[in-house]
Scaffold this motif. Structure first.
Motif, PDB file in Angstrom:
ATOM      1  N   ILE A   1       0.837  -1.198   0.000  1.00 47.60           N
ATOM      2  CA  ILE A   1       0.000   0.000   0.000  1.00 47.60           C
ATOM      3  C   ILE A   1       0.872   1.249   0.000  1.00 47.60           C
ATOM      4  N   THR A   2       0.437   2.279  -0.750  1.00 51.06           N
ATOM      5  CA  THR A   2       1.192   3.537  -0.790  1.00 51.06           C
ATOM      6  C   THR A   2       0.828   4.410   0.411  1.00 51.06           C
ATOM      7  N   ASP A   3       1.575   5.499   0.572  1.00 52.42           N
ATOM      8  CA  ASP A   3       1.374   6.399   1.719  1.00 52.42           C
ATOM      9  C   ASP A   3      -0.024   6.993   1.774  1.00 52.42           C
ATOM     10  N   ILE A   4      -0.654   7.235   0.593  1.00 53.92           N
ATOM     11  CA  ILE A   4      -1.983   7.867   0.593  1.00 53.92           C
ATOM     12  C   ILE A   4      -3.102   6.865   0.311  1.00 53.92           C
ATOM     13  N   GLY A   5      -2.797   5.577   0.503  1.00 53.33           N
ATOM     14  CA  GLY A   5      -3.849   4.565   0.428  1.00 53.33           C
ATOM     15  C   GLY A   5      -4.023   3.904  -0.920  1.00 53.33           C
ATOM     16  N   GLY A   6      -3.120   4.164  -1.851  1.00 54.17           N
ATOM     17  CA  GLY A   6      -3.178   3.476  -3.135  1.00 54.17           C
ATOM     18  C   GLY A   6      -2.620   2.067  -3.017  1.00 54.17           C
ATOM     19  N   VAL A   7      -2.763   1.305  -4.084  1.00 56.19           N
ATOM     20  CA  VAL A   7      -2.305  -0.083  -4.090  1.00 56.19           C
ATOM     21  C   VAL A   7      -1.214  -0.259  -5.143  1.00 56.19           C
ATOM     22  N   LYS A   8       0.003  -0.538  -4.674  1.00 58.55           N
ATOM     23  CA  LYS A   8       1.060  -0.889  -5.626  1.00 58.55           C
ATOM     24  C   LYS A   8       0.809  -2.287  -6.176  1.00 58.55           C
ATOM     25  N   GLU A   9       0.475  -3.196  -5.264  1.00 56.75           N
ATOM     26  CA  GLU A   9       0.189  -4.583  -5.646  1.00 56.75           C
ATOM     27  C   GLU A   9      -0.611  -5.245  -4.540  1.00 56.75           C
ATOM     28  N   VAL A  10      -1.608  -6.023  -4.930  1.00 56.59           N
ATOM     29  CA  VAL A  10      -2.365  -6.798  -3.953  1.00 56.59           C
ATOM     30  C   VAL A  10      -2.738  -8.128  -4.596  1.00 56.59           C
ATOM     31  N   VAL A  11      -2.710  -9.185  -3.806  1.00 61.83           N
ATOM     32  CA  VAL A  11      -3.134 -10.506  -4.257  1.00 61.83           C
ATOM     33  C   VAL A  11      -4.274 -10.952  -3.358  1.00 61.83           C
ATOM     34  N   LEU A  12      -5.433 -11.221  -3.958  1.00 59.09           N
ATOM     35  CA  LEU A  12      -6.625 -11.630  -3.221  1.00 59.09           C
ATOM     36  C   LEU A  12      -6.936 -13.093  -3.517  1.00 59.09           C
ATOM     37  N   LEU A  13      -7.290 -13.837  -2.499  1.00 57.65           N
ATOM     38  CA  LEU A  13      -7.815 -15.187  -2.691  1.00 57.65           C
ATOM     39  C   LEU A  13      -9.331 -15.098  -2.553  1.00 57.65           C
ATOM     40  N   ILE A  14     -10.038 -15.442  -3.632  1.00 49.81           N
ATOM     41  CA  ILE A  14     -11.501 -15.405  -3.624  1.00 49.81           C
ATOM     42  C   ILE A  14     -12.008 -16.837  -3.704  1.00 49.81           C
ATOM     43  N   GLU A  15     -12.712 -17.261  -2.663  1.00 50.02           N
ATOM     44  CA  GLU A  15     -13.191 -18.633  -2.569  1.00 50.02           C
ATOM     45  C   GLU A  15     -14.702 -18.662  -2.715  1.00 50.02           C
ATOM     46  N   GLY A  16     -15.177 -19.445  -3.660  1.00 46.00           N
ATOM     47  CA  GLY A  16     -16.612 -19.554  -3.876  1.00 46.00           C
ATOM     48  C   GLY A  16     -16.904 -20.388  -5.107  1.00 46.00           C
ATOM     49  N   ARG A  17     -18.073 -20.950  -5.135  1.00 47.26           N
ATOM     50  CA  ARG A  17     -18.444 -21.836  -6.247  1.00 47.26           C
ATOM     51  C   ARG A  17     -18.445 -21.060  -7.568  1.00 47.26           C
TER      52      ARG A  17
END
Length: 357
Positions: free
Chosen positions: A153-169
């Motif tokens: 996360i950057t200093d002002i709340g931006g996203v340099k990189e994020v990896v999300l695991l989404i679990e669902g059918r």
């Protein structure tokens, strides 16, 4: 098509008997395998039965007309009914052709969704954060579970990189068309002159790989341990819990520092590494097989510009299928179904065309 459906129905009926057999129920691993296969055929068999019922009604009505002796009113009713049944027959026939298309083996898998700020500096990172919220809300609307695997996360709340695991059918089947470059046109929060800027973020959608999908030799992975860091690089704790995994044969690197536990970070990093290795192997296989081509709306190259979010006009455009929506606010709140349905239908139409030719 009917021959294939008849054979499928025979297999389905055999499976119905097997999953009710007490001897098979005792062997839970075999029973689960049969149950899973049975469930995967359910929708197709139900559609086939509905199709057969329509054909039988058409046959019965035509027989009444052929026998004659009907008054004018009854004959008109039967002909009207036949016309409606013909439309239903066409709809069910199309539905069955779609259901008989080869299924993507990853469709039922969970998803690793990677978002990175691209060209545009801090504004690109802020937009990446907007995309993260958009997919988080979509997952919530689908009653899926979401977990942050790693983030920067950057200093002002931006996203340099994020990896999300989404679990669902069916998570991968719904999200697989989101891979690519997402472009934004708006006046950045950091812009004082009011000029519209264009920036971008990249999205990659990977099916979660199980251990049976990808076998990793522990000697092929270098493990580095370090202190977690927050925005701007400052240390956020003094415990060495952050993990960096380097897969030596491929050079792939995965870092995870979001958990306070070193073990949990390592587990998350291994999930990401396994999925990236599966994606790499799949891409190489597709590259080697000339007959296997990614479709116009397929999971796609992440360097391809796929969608533009235009804030001044409140417009979202998907460039692959030429679909434009003026519901930007709703889309950013996770209302993606219009785009996902249109992309799914376009992909199916393309595959049907290829199947016929």
């Amino acid at each position: 098509m009917l021959d294939r459906l008849d054979k499928m129905e025979d297999v389905y009926n055999e499976l119905t008997e097997k999953i009710s057999d007490p001897r098979i129920i005792e062997d839970q691993s075999v029973w689960r395998e049969y149950t899973k296969k049975h469930a995967s055929m359910q929708e197709t068999i139900d559609a086939y039965h509905a199709y057969q019922a329509v054909l039988q009604q058409m046959k019965d009505n035509q027989q009444l007309l052929d026998e004659g002796g009907l008054d004018q009113e009854m004959e008109e009713l039967i002909r009207t009914d036949l016309s409606e049944l013909a439309e239903q027959e066409e709809e069910w026939s199309h539905r069955l052709r779609v259901l008989l298309l080869p299924r993507d083996p990853n469709d039922d898998k969970n998803v690793l969704l990677e978002i990175r700020g691209g060209t545009g500096g801090e504004e690109a990172a802020l937009f990446a954060g907007d995309l993260m919220k958009m997919y988080s809300r979509y997952a919530e609307n689908q009653n899926w579970h979401m977990d942050i695997m790693s983030s920067s996360i950057t200093d002002i709340g931006g996203v340099k990189e994020v990896v999300l695991l989404i679990e669902g059918r069916g998570a991968y089947s719904r999200l697989k068309y989101e891979s690519g470059v997402h472009r934004v046109q708006r006046v950045p929060e950091t812009e004082s002159s009011g000029r519209i800027h264009t920036s971008a973020a990249t999205v990659a959608v990977l099916p979660e790989a199980e251990e049976v999908d990808v076998e990793i030799n522990p000697t092929d992975v270098r493990v580095d341990i370090f202190c977690s860091s927050g925005p701007g690089g400052q240390s956020v704790n003094t415990t060495k819990s952050a993990i960096r995994l380097t897969h030596i044969p491929t050079g792939l690197v995965v870092s995870c520092q979001d958990e306070k536990s070193q073990l949990k970070n390592k587990d998350k990093a291994m999930k990401v590494l396994r999925s990236r290795l599966l994606e790499k192997a799949t891409d190489e296989q597709q590259g080697q097989q000339a007959s296997t081509r990614k479709s116009m709306v397929g999971s796609g190259d992440r360097s391809e510009r796929i969608r533009t979010y235009n804030f001044p006009q409140g417009r979202v455009t998907d460039h692959r299928i030429g679909l434009t929506s003026y519901k930007l606010d709703y889309v950013l709140q996770g209302d993606l179904n219009e785009f996902i349905e249109a992309l799914t239908n376009a992909d199916q139409a393309e595959k049907l065309k290829a199947d016929v030719s």
